[in-house]
Scaffold this active site. Sequence first.
Site, PDB file in Angstrom:
ATOM      1  N   HIS A  56      13.287 -33.216  33.023  1.00 37.33           N
ATOM      2  CA  HIS A  56      14.135 -34.369  33.323  1.00 37.33           C
ATOM      3  C   HIS A  56      15.272 -34.000  34.276  1.00 37.33           C
ATOM      4  CE1 HIS A  56      11.937 -36.283  30.151  1.00 37.33           C
ATOM      5  NE2 HIS A  56      12.435 -35.482  29.221  1.00 37.33           N
ATOM      6  N   HIS A 218       9.028 -39.892  29.301  1.00 35.26           N
ATOM      7  CA  HIS A 218       7.916 -38.963  29.086  1.00 35.26           C
ATOM      8  C   HIS A 218       6.584 -39.621  29.434  1.00 35.26           C
ATOM      9  CE1 HIS A 218      11.120 -37.935  26.167  1.00 35.26           C
ATOM     10  NE2 HIS A 218      10.882 -36.707  26.585  1.00 35.26           N
TER      11      HIS A 218
END
Length: 334
Positions: A56, A218
């Site tokens: 991320h 995700h």
Amino acid sequence: MRMLINSPQTVVADALRGMAAAHPELDVDVERRVVVRRDVRGGGRVGVVSGGGSGHEPLHAGFVGYGMLSAACPGEVFTSPVPDQMVRAAAAVDSGRGVLFVVKNYTGDVLNFEMAAELAEEDGLRIERVLVDDDVAVTDSLYTAGRRGTGATLFVEKVAGAAAEEGAPLERVAALARRVNESSRSFGVALSACTTPAKGSPTFDLPDGELELGVGIHGEPGRERGPMMSAREIAEVSVGVVLEELAQVGPADGPVLALVNGMGATPLLELYGFHAEVARVLAGRGVPVARALVGNYVTSLDMAGCSVTLCRADEELLRLWDAPVQTAALRWGR
């Protein structure tokens, strides 16, 4: 698979070694997976610690530095860090005034930060935890009970870090962090799936000409899948959903912080064009944008797409947002 890596097994360690080489102002423990400000103990501040799965970036390690995080704990790709990392980070940044854990609402993160808080408190540290759950797309997902934590994490970490830098006590830093989370809502859109190094292929199937509305960071499914839309249409859907949820927080015409966040593979050319549409929709709804941030900040590896995060911002939150910050990924005013 075409990735600029040595191997899937070493991708996180290699990235941390690169961060250490590029940022000598950070103490990067590659083996134990903790990134800490080198000057963190000198100022007698509340410590602000966050962390989560890698993939991320720049969240979270890219936000360690003056005016933001004291330390970050990177896990494996899309995998929570373990409690030992969090306890080690808390001990490294504690100056006697306590430590705030900023936790995104994903089951692994929540459980591991909770366990870490208990262990740290047994060692005599004062710990507060703030849960970030700003995503409005779905109530529950593959990774969560309740709403997911996404773009508002950046707002929470920036405001909490600024308050800590000013010398605010732990209870005040935590209260401000909770207020930011409660005042923020996000919605994401995927134009393509991401590819994890371990799998080497897209994490979900998204046919050509389709997009996923309300996707998670995700690749978790969103509200619906449909045909590709223009930036104008995507902005109208995204901002509309966020404002609908944000109406319960404050005045409909109150100023907002706006984040147009890329998911990793969307270039700034497209993100700024999309922000123009977001600004148009907000203006049409009578919502002033007090501050705007555009770029790839809370990503999902190589996913194409974006998210919109809006935060109702009063004068205090704007002052803390404007306060100087100097990290690898965010810096101004210093």
